[in-house]
Design a protein around this motif. Structure first.
Motif, PDB file in Angstrom:
ATOM      1  N   ARG A  46       0.845  -1.192   0.000  1.00 56.04           N
ATOM      2  CA  ARG A  46       0.000   0.000   0.000  1.00 56.04           C
ATOM      3  C   ARG A  46       0.876   1.236   0.000  1.00 56.04           C
ATOM      4  O   ARG A  46       1.919   1.269   0.652  1.00 56.04           O
ATOM      5  CB  ARG A  46      -0.894   0.036   1.257  1.00 56.04           C
ATOM      6  CG  ARG A  46      -1.912  -1.066   1.321  1.00 56.04           C
ATOM      7  CD  ARG A  46      -2.905  -1.051   0.168  1.00 56.04           C
ATOM      8  NE  ARG A  46      -3.604   0.205   0.032  1.00 56.04           N
ATOM      9  CZ  ARG A  46      -4.913   0.338  -0.098  1.00 56.04           C
ATOM     10  NH1 ARG A  46      -5.687  -0.733  -0.111  1.00 56.04           N
ATOM     11  NH2 ARG A  46      -5.462   1.518  -0.245  1.00 56.04           N
ATOM     12  N   ASP A  47       0.440   2.238  -0.719  1.00 56.77           N
ATOM     13  CA  ASP A  47       1.198   3.467  -0.841  1.00 56.77           C
ATOM     14  C   ASP A  47       0.806   4.406   0.307  1.00 56.77           C
ATOM     15  O   ASP A  47      -0.335   4.871   0.369  1.00 56.77           O
ATOM     16  CB  ASP A  47       0.870   4.112  -2.196  1.00 56.77           C
ATOM     17  CG  ASP A  47       1.804   5.258  -2.529  1.00 56.77           C
ATOM     18  OD1 ASP A  47       2.321   5.902  -1.599  1.00 56.77           O
ATOM     19  OD2 ASP A  47       2.009   5.505  -3.738  1.00 56.77           O
ATOM     20  N   ARG A  91       1.440   7.314   0.698  1.00 56.01           N
ATOM     21  CA  ARG A  91       1.044   8.645   0.213  1.00 56.01           C
ATOM     22  C   ARG A  91      -0.460   8.731  -0.026  1.00 56.01           C
ATOM     23  O   ARG A  91      -1.013   9.807  -0.152  1.00 56.01           O
ATOM     24  CB  ARG A  91       1.819   8.980  -1.069  1.00 56.01           C
ATOM     25  CG  ARG A  91       3.318   9.173  -0.812  1.00 56.01           C
ATOM     26  CD  ARG A  91       4.090   9.263  -2.110  1.00 56.01           C
ATOM     27  NE  ARG A  91       3.981   8.017  -2.868  1.00 56.01           N
ATOM     28  CZ  ARG A  91       4.545   7.802  -4.049  1.00 56.01           C
ATOM     29  NH1 ARG A  91       5.266   8.755  -4.616  1.00 56.01           N
ATOM     30  NH2 ARG A  91       4.407   6.646  -4.668  1.00 56.01           N
ATOM     31  N   GLU A  92      -1.107   7.547  -0.069  1.00 49.63           N
ATOM     32  CA  GLU A  92      -2.568   7.552  -0.215  1.00 49.63           C
ATOM     33  C   GLU A  92      -3.269   7.353   1.120  1.00 49.63           C
ATOM     34  O   GLU A  92      -4.492   7.379   1.196  1.00 49.63           O
ATOM     35  CB  GLU A  92      -2.990   6.442  -1.186  1.00 49.63           C
ATOM     36  CG  GLU A  92      -2.573   6.763  -2.603  1.00 49.63           C
ATOM     37  CD  GLU A  92      -2.680   5.568  -3.532  1.00 49.63           C
ATOM     38  OE1 GLU A  92      -3.212   4.522  -3.105  1.00 49.63           O
ATOM     39  OE2 GLU A  92      -2.209   5.685  -4.681  1.00 49.63           O
ATOM     40  N   LEU A  93      -2.476   7.124   2.166  1.00 48.33           N
ATOM     41  CA  LEU A  93      -3.081   6.866   3.483  1.00 48.33           C
ATOM     42  C   LEU A  93      -2.851   8.015   4.456  1.00 48.33           C
ATOM     43  O   LEU A  93      -3.770   8.453   5.137  1.00 48.33           O
ATOM     44  CB  LEU A  93      -2.487   5.578   4.086  1.00 48.33           C
ATOM     45  CG  LEU A  93      -2.783   4.281   3.352  1.00 48.33           C
ATOM     46  CD1 LEU A  93      -1.998   3.136   3.986  1.00 48.33           C
ATOM     47  CD2 LEU A  93      -4.276   3.976   3.367  1.00 48.33           C
ATOM     48  N   VAL A 144      -2.330  11.643   5.265  1.00 47.50           N
ATOM     49  CA  VAL A 144      -2.554  12.966   4.674  1.00 47.50           C
ATOM     50  C   VAL A 144      -1.904  14.013   5.576  1.00 47.50           C
ATOM     51  O   VAL A 144      -2.110  14.002   6.792  1.00 47.50           O
ATOM     52  CB  VAL A 144      -4.067  13.256   4.531  1.00 47.50           C
ATOM     53  CG1 VAL A 144      -4.282  14.572   3.796  1.00 47.50           C
ATOM     54  CG2 VAL A 144      -4.774  12.107   3.822  1.00 47.50           C
ATOM     55  N   THR A 203      -6.681  11.611   7.408  1.00 43.92           N
ATOM     56  CA  THR A 203      -5.946  10.346   7.472  1.00 43.92           C
ATOM     57  C   THR A 203      -6.860   9.231   8.002  1.00 43.92           C
ATOM     58  O   THR A 203      -6.891   8.131   7.450  1.00 43.92           O
ATOM     59  CB  THR A 203      -4.694  10.483   8.358  1.00 43.92           C
ATOM     60  OG1 THR A 203      -3.880  11.528   7.826  1.00 43.92           O
ATOM     61  CG2 THR A 203      -3.891   9.195   8.408  1.00 43.92           C
ATOM     62  N   ARG A 238      -9.155   7.961   5.322  1.00 43.83           N
ATOM     63  CA  ARG A 238      -8.493   7.090   4.334  1.00 43.83           C
ATOM     64  C   ARG A 238      -8.143   5.729   4.938  1.00 43.83           C
ATOM     65  O   ARG A 238      -8.332   4.689   4.312  1.00 43.83           O
ATOM     66  CB  ARG A 238      -7.198   7.753   3.847  1.00 43.83           C
ATOM     67  CG  ARG A 238      -7.431   9.111   3.188  1.00 43.83           C
ATOM     68  CD  ARG A 238      -7.096   9.075   1.725  1.00 43.83           C
ATOM     69  NE  ARG A 238      -7.147  10.413   1.172  1.00 43.83           N
ATOM     70  CZ  ARG A 238      -6.111  11.031   0.620  1.00 43.83           C
ATOM     71  NH1 ARG A 238      -4.935  10.425   0.551  1.00 43.83           N
ATOM     72  NH2 ARG A 238      -6.238  12.238   0.132  1.00 43.83           N
ATOM     73  N   THR A 297       3.329  -1.254   4.143  1.00 43.17           N
ATOM     74  CA  THR A 297       3.368   0.144   3.713  1.00 43.17           C
ATOM     75  C   THR A 297       4.638   0.829   4.208  1.00 43.17           C
ATOM     76  O   THR A 297       5.382   0.257   5.005  1.00 43.17           O
ATOM     77  CB  THR A 297       2.090   0.897   4.150  1.00 43.17           C
ATOM     78  OG1 THR A 297       2.034   2.151   3.452  1.00 43.17           O
ATOM     79  CG2 THR A 297       2.078   1.164   5.649  1.00 43.17           C
ATOM     80  N   GLU A 321      -3.442  16.784  -2.222  1.00 41.99           N
ATOM     81  CA  GLU A 321      -3.311  16.722  -3.690  1.00 41.99           C
ATOM     82  C   GLU A 321      -2.380  15.596  -4.132  1.00 41.99           C
ATOM     83  O   GLU A 321      -2.193  15.381  -5.336  1.00 41.99           O
ATOM     84  CB  GLU A 321      -2.761  18.035  -4.246  1.00 41.99           C
ATOM     85  CG  GLU A 321      -3.613  19.274  -3.984  1.00 41.99           C
ATOM     86  CD  GLU A 321      -3.513  19.774  -2.546  1.00 41.99           C
ATOM     87  OE1 GLU A 321      -2.397  19.742  -1.983  1.00 41.99           O
ATOM     88  OE2 GLU A 321      -4.549  20.162  -1.980  1.00 41.99           O
ATOM     89  N   GLY A 322      -1.739  14.915  -3.165  1.00 44.66           N
ATOM     90  CA  GLY A 322      -0.901  13.783  -3.529  1.00 44.66           C
ATOM     91  C   GLY A 322       0.582  14.091  -3.679  1.00 44.66           C
ATOM     92  O   GLY A 322       1.348  13.239  -4.138  1.00 44.66           O
TER      93      GLY A 322
END
Ligand code: ASP
Ligand code: MG
Length: 431
Positions: free
Chosen positions: A144-145, A147-149, A151, A166, A169, A183, A192-193
């Motif tokens: 899992r990334d 950066r997507e979990l 924030v 966070t 997500r 991760t 915004e990632g």
């Protein structure tokens, strides 16, 4: 109930270590399990050096370092997967190319932003290898990334977590497939990632953030030491392991100079009463040390922290006036503005004594500013000894034959400041 495990750089430093990690995890079949991983070995340092070379416009040095990074990670992949290395090797090469591309795209940006866009690759590389290896070793895993979990805001290199975002997500993670999740520690991203990092040694904090948001049952930090000690074992030959301490005690030990778990990591766990255990990844039978709510065993053994390279400032009003609260307020305000921390503060009628870490870039301007308005004397190179739960016998033994420059004591903490060279390099605490 969910478990969160964190593995630092030393526990995945080469193929053998990663194989061992697989064997270790095979012993923990309970799910859900989230595995947070740092960069391999000293990769983060290597990436910092690579960035320094790039920003110093030494392109040859940069390219050499990038090639070394690629070589080292590919060698680990080869050693792990042998004939089957190709698919993982391809992903590693793609990540290195992506690192190079991002570095070039952001080279003109301010350093903290550029840092986060490049240094985050240490963890992206390590977790790619680890997740693939766990699959290979028969442990169903999903990469899992982070950066997507996780924030964060855009405060690069020291990003602050957006807890609500966070949590949303992280709670969206679906563990029903029974696979463990691998991760990255240390990294997150803005809404915004855009990649951010949480500060050096931030992977422990990542584990705590995820545990908090998942309301996990427990966090385990797997290390190359058996647990937390009551003194630095390299310095104190009869240091003993602390089996169980409270969050408050762990925070107090850290405040007084112990390199235990950072208070930033403990806070989100304390809020949800999630215990944290530090255990050895080498000796799986060893019980480790647990930090939890229960304070009953705090102070069972005294703890001693040695803080080296301290500076003592004695600050007096120039007009022979009292060191009253207004003057203390003024001096401590300047201390805060200078970004300094005083490990010991002692006020007398006409004097305020501050014991500070010798941090030249911050200390010198602070001393200069004080000297304009106060009479300041200083002594450098001192050792501050902080003792938690020490009895008289211990304090006597620590003080024996030594000139004490400053001293403070309350119910559970004693602090003493000694001149340079008076504290031995190794110590034996009285039994
Ligand atoms: N890899 C990062 C560092 O070395 C984060 C961590 O290990 O906790 O600082
Ligand atoms: Mg590390």
């Amino acid at each position: 109930m969910t478990q969160v495990f964190k593995f630092g750089g030393a526990s995945i430093q080469d193929a053998e270590a990663i194989r061992h990690l697989g064997e270790l995890l095979a012993r923990f079949p309970e799910r859900p399990l989230v595995v947070v991983v740092s960069a391999m070995g000293k990769t983060t340092n290597a990436l910092e050096a690579l960035l320094a070379a790039a920003r110093g416009s030494d392109d040859a040095d940069y390219r050499e370092r990038l090639a070394a990074l690629r070589r080292d990670h590919l060698a680990t992949v080869e050693a792990l997967f042998g004939e089957e290395a190709e698919p993982v090797a391809r992903r590693i090469k793609a990540l290195i190319d992506e690192l190079d591309r991002r570095h070039r795209a952001h080279a003109h940006r301010e350093r903290p932003f550029h840092y986060d866009q490049t240094v985050c690759f240490g963890e992206l590389l390590s977790t790619t290898i680890v997740a693939a290896w766990l699959e290979e070793a028969g442990l169903a895993s999903e990469w899992r990334d982070a950066r997507e979990l996780i924030v964060t805001d855009g405060d690069h290199q020291a990003a602050n977590v957006d807890w609500a975002a966070t949590a949303e997500r992280v709670r969206g993670l679906d563990f029903d497939d029974g696979r463990l999740r691998v991760t990255q520690g240390f990294i997150g991203a803005t809404p915004e990632g855009t990649a951010t990092t949480l500060g050096r040694e931030g992977s422990d904090y990542s584990a705590a953030i995820l545990a908090h948001c998942l309301d996990a049952e427990a966090v385990t930090i797997w290390k190359d030491v058996p647990g937390l000690f009551n003194a630095d074992p390299r310095r104190v030959d009869n240091a003993v392991q602390l089996e169980r301490i409270s969050y408050d005690e762990a925070i107090a030990l850290a405040w007084h100079g112990a390199t235990v778990i950072h208070p930033k990591t403990l806070a989100p766990l304390q809020q949800r009463a999630i215990p944290l255990t530090v255990r050895s990844f080498q000796d799986l039978e060893a019980p480790g040390s647990t930090i939890a709510e229960d304070a009953r065993r705090d102070g069972e053994v005294p703890a001693v922290m040695f803080c080296e390279d301290q500076t003592l400032l004695e600050i007096r009003p120039r007009d022979f006036a009292f060191m009253d609260e207004a003057r203390q307020h003024d001096i401590l305000g300047r201390l805060v503005a200078a970004g300094l921390h005083a490990g010991l503060i002692d006020a007398g009628a006409m004097r305020l004594s501050l014991c500070l870490d010798s941090h030249p870039a911050r200390l010198e301007p602070f001393v200069q500013s004080l000297s304009v308005d106060y009479a300041v004397t200083r002594r450098d190179g001192l050792t501050l000894v902080n003792v938690r739960h020490g009895d008289d016998a211990l304090l006597r033994a620590l003080g024996e034959g030594r000139e004490c420059l400053a001293e403070r004591r309350n119910a559970d903490t004693a602090q003493r400041l000694y001149p340079a060279g008076q504290c031995p390099a190794t110590w034996h605490l009285p039994d």
